[in-house]
Write an enzyme that holds these catalytic residues in place. Sequence first.
Site, PDB file in Angstrom:
ATOM      1  N   THR A  37       0.848  -1.187   0.000  1.00 40.92           N
ATOM      2  CA  THR A  37       0.000   0.000   0.000  1.00 40.92           C
ATOM      3  C   THR A  37       0.885   1.238   0.000  1.00 40.92           C
ATOM      4  OG1 THR A  37      -1.771   1.185   1.196  1.00 40.92           O
ATOM      5  CG2 THR A  37      -0.184  -0.013   2.534  1.00 40.92           C
ATOM      6  N   HIS A  47       1.896 -11.617  14.191  1.00 43.40           N
ATOM      7  CA  HIS A  47       2.910 -12.148  15.102  1.00 43.40           C
ATOM      8  C   HIS A  47       2.592 -13.577  15.535  1.00 43.40           C
ATOM      9  CE1 HIS A  47       6.473 -11.840  17.308  1.00 43.40           C
ATOM     10  NE2 HIS A  47       6.232 -10.781  18.064  1.00 43.40           N
TER      11      HIS A  47
END
Length: 409
Positions: free
Chosen positions: A328, A380
């Site tokens: 992005t 994560h």
Amino acid sequence: MATEVKVPALGESITSGIIAAWNVKDGDYVQKDQVLYELETDKITSEGLAEVAGVISLSAEEGDEVEIGAIIASIDESAEAPAGGKAPAAAPAAEEPAPAAAEVPAEQSDAISPAVRRIAAEENIDPATVTGTGKGGRVTKGDMLKAEPTNRMPAAEPAKPATPAPVKPAAAAVPAGERTTRKRMTPLRAKIAERLVSAQQEAAMLTTFNEADMSAIKKLRAQYQDSFVKKHGIKLGFMSLFVKAVVNALQEVPGLNAQIDGNEIVQNHFYDIGIAVSTPKGLMVPVVRNCDQLSLAEIEQEIINYATKAREGKIGIDDLSGGVFTITNGGIFGSMLSTPILNAPQSGILGMHTIQDRPVAVNGQVEIRPMMYLAVSYDHRIVDGKEAVTFLVKVKQALEDPARLLLGV
């Protein structure tokens, strides 16, 4: 004999949509393949075409939410076409003034969309002189936006001198006296909101940052831009280089090319990269396929094709499905630093930012260099901090030394 107009299936995950606009009126005579309506869903906006010619009877209104397969109109095929195949117009009560120069001729008005008519009026462009790229040669919004000045309508004959009319003030964005306004959230905007909240709630999202010296990339583009354009007919942009840098980093750190599916980790061995684009209807992420096998020119062409489809509202479900990683670019809007949100179920997203000349230390000397902050957000749950940092360093190294992309190091 009447033919039912049904909402077509647009994808397995799409169950309903909202009729954004009717391009015809109840009782109009429509031609086969004429655009009847625009349907907005939580993923795309599509156009509905007439399967047959005849007089149409509408059974749904603009703004109605309709299920896939619902009957929203019917077309009476037995009705005879009026002269010229157009809907009959009411006889004027008195002689009317000639149409303004920017008006679309009546014989064309039912063959083009409201967006095309609006651009014709605002930009004074004659749709009849524009080569259409839509179905059956129909002129699209994108065709009008790319129209050259030679396509502009001839100026109207000057009227007799008269007292100038007072200039009308621009229409107020908010009605006088109103402190708030309300409008229904579009399906696409509602889906974007749902996905963004879901990504934050379901993933253990973390972001790490770095910065890249863009001197080498800018020098490369300046040195070879003319030759690149001459050979490929398109410009060499930053995005194709970033795509290649990301693919190189994913090959080095495959953990970011994986995703969670229930209790399993799915490792991807292909490189379909999503490019986030902002459209008037909301954020979309079309996917460039097999980026590891494409050249820079091929990637640039794919990006241009998607930009055109996004501008015309023609991005389909297949265009948005199956990406393994997203890039992005908030820098085009002036963003200096941000924490991009994951595009579920992907495990990583790279955020590009604006390039700014800043003083940096180079070999013990302070120099002004074009610098860009980079951010990678990751899940994560399956990506460790070491992997994320290594991935971003690999991207940085490829951008600062583009020869690495050629050598694959």
